[in-house]
Scaffold this active site. Structure first.
Site, PDB file in Angstrom:
ATOM      1  CG  HIS A 119     -30.910  42.231  31.280  1.00 51.81           C
ATOM      2  ND1 HIS A 119     -29.595  42.557  31.069  1.00 51.81           N
ATOM      3  CD2 HIS A 119     -31.530  43.396  31.605  1.00 51.81           C
ATOM      4  CE1 HIS A 119     -29.424  43.863  31.257  1.00 51.81           C
ATOM      5  NE2 HIS A 119     -30.579  44.391  31.600  1.00 51.81           N
ATOM      6  CB  CYS A 156     -48.621  28.167  16.224  1.00 56.42           C
ATOM      7  SG  CYS A 156     -47.159  29.115  16.733  1.00 56.42           S
ATOM      8  CB  SER A 194     -24.135  45.829  37.769  1.00 58.41           C
ATOM      9  OG  SER A 194     -24.742  46.701  36.821  1.00 58.41           O
ATOM     10  CB  SER A 195     -20.398  48.811  34.563  1.00 58.60           C
ATOM     11  OG  SER A 195     -21.180  48.335  33.497  1.00 58.60           O
TER      12      SER A 195
HETATM   13 ZN   LIG Z   1     -46.738  28.897  18.984  1.00 55.07          ZN
END
Ligand SMILES: [Zn+2]
Length: 255
Positions: A119, A156, A194-195
Site C-alpha cells: 500500500h 515543476c 490482516s483481515s
Molecule cells: Zn514535479
C-alpha cells in the site's frame, strides 16, 4: 480448533519458504488504531474524501491539512513486540519475505529489511507530474514552509504527494508483483493482523494453499480464510510471536 505459539513455531520450523503478511493489527499495539475498526480514524473522517486522489487533485490544502499531523503521529509511535519478533524471525532465516499493508515504517524501524509495502509507504514524497522524489523530511519541511500547508515540487511546482497509496490511486506495480512472486515460492504463509479483505493481499493465501502450502492466521478478528488455515491463533500478536521466537530459539530442548 485453537492453536498455540508452539504449534506455530513447529509449522515455521518445518517450512522450506515461509513468508509473513501483516496488516493494521500488527501496529495497534504501538498505538496506531486500525482504521477499519470501531473508533478508528475513519469514523471521524470520510476516507473517500480526505485520503482520495480526487481530494489530492482538487483540494490539496484539505488533503494536506489531514495528512501533515498524521505523519507526525506515525513518527511518534514505536515498533512493538510483534514487529521485533518478525524482524527476529527474518534474522533467524525462518521467514524469507515480509509483505505488509502498513505504511507506518514500523517494520523497518524494528530492523526488518526489504519489506514489500503493497500500500506504499511514508518513506518519501513524490511529484505525480514530473516524478521528482523527496525524502519524508524534505516533504514535511516543504509543507511546513508553505502558507497553505501544501508541499510543492521544486522542479515543476505541482503539489507533492507522500508515497502512501490513496483511494482511487493505482496500486504500486513492482510491489504487487514482488508480493505475488513471494507467495508463489512459499509453502507457509503467516498472516498477522490482516483481515484479508482488501486486494491485493486477499488473494495471496489462496495462491499458497492452491500449491499445497499451509496458512497460519494470527488476528483478533475473523477472516474469510479461517476455515482453510492450518493454524489459527487469536491472542495478542506481540506476545504470541515473542513466544514463537522463543520456541524456535530453544529448538527441541523444551520437548
Ligand atoms: Zn514535479
Amino acid at each position: 480448533m485453537s492453536h498455540t505459539a508452539r504449534d506455530l513455531a513447529e509449522l515455521l520450523a518445518g517450512a522450506e519458504h515461509a513468508i509473513v503478511l501483516t496488516g493494521a493489527g500488527v501496529s495497534t499495539e504501538s498505538g496506531i488504531p486500525d482504521f477499519r475498526s470501531a473508533g478508528g480514524l475513519w469514523e471521524e473522517y470520510d476516507p473517500m474524501e480526505v485520503a482520495s486522489m480526487a481530494t489530492f487533485m482538487s483540494n490539496p490544502e484539505r488533503f494536506w491539512r489531514f495528512h501533515r499531523p498524521r505523519i507526525d503521529m506515525l513518527g511518534s509511535v514505536e515498533p512493538n513486540a510483534a514487529h521485533h519478533a518478525i524482524a527476529e524471525l527474518q534474522r533467524m532465516g525462518v521467514v524469507h519475505e515480509l509483505i505488509t499493508q502498513n505504511i507506518d515504517r514500523l517494520h523497518a524501524r524494528a530492523g526488518s529489511e526489504g519489506a514489500i509495502e503493497v500500500h506504499g509507504s511514508l518513506s518519501h514524497g513524490r511529484c505525480l507530474r514530473c516524478e521528482h522524489r523527496v525524502t519524508l523530511e524534505e516533504l514535511c519541511a516543504l509543507a511546513d514552509a508553505a502558507d497553505d500547508g501544501v508541499p510543492r515540487c521544486e522542479k515543476c511546482g505541482f503539489q507533492l504527494k507522500s508515497g502512501v497509496i490513496m483511494f482511487g490511486e493505482p496500486m504500486p506495480e513492482a510491489e504487487i508483483n514482488a508480493a505475488y512472486l513471494a507467495a508463489d515460492r512459499a509453502d507457509v504463509v503467516l498472516v498477522v493482523g490482516s483481515s484479508l479483505q482488501v486486494a491485493p493481499v486477499s488473494g495471496l493465501p489462496g495462491l499458497v494453499i492452491g500449491r499445497g502450502g499451509q496458512l497460519a492466521i494470527l488476528t483478533e478478528s475473523e477472516t474469510p480464510w479461517d476455515d482453510r488455515c492450518s493454524i489459527r491463533l487469536h491472542g495478542r500478536a506481540g506476545a504470541v510471536l515473542t513466544e514463537t521466537v522463543s520456541f524456535l530459539q530453544d529448538g527441541s530442548s523444551r520437548d
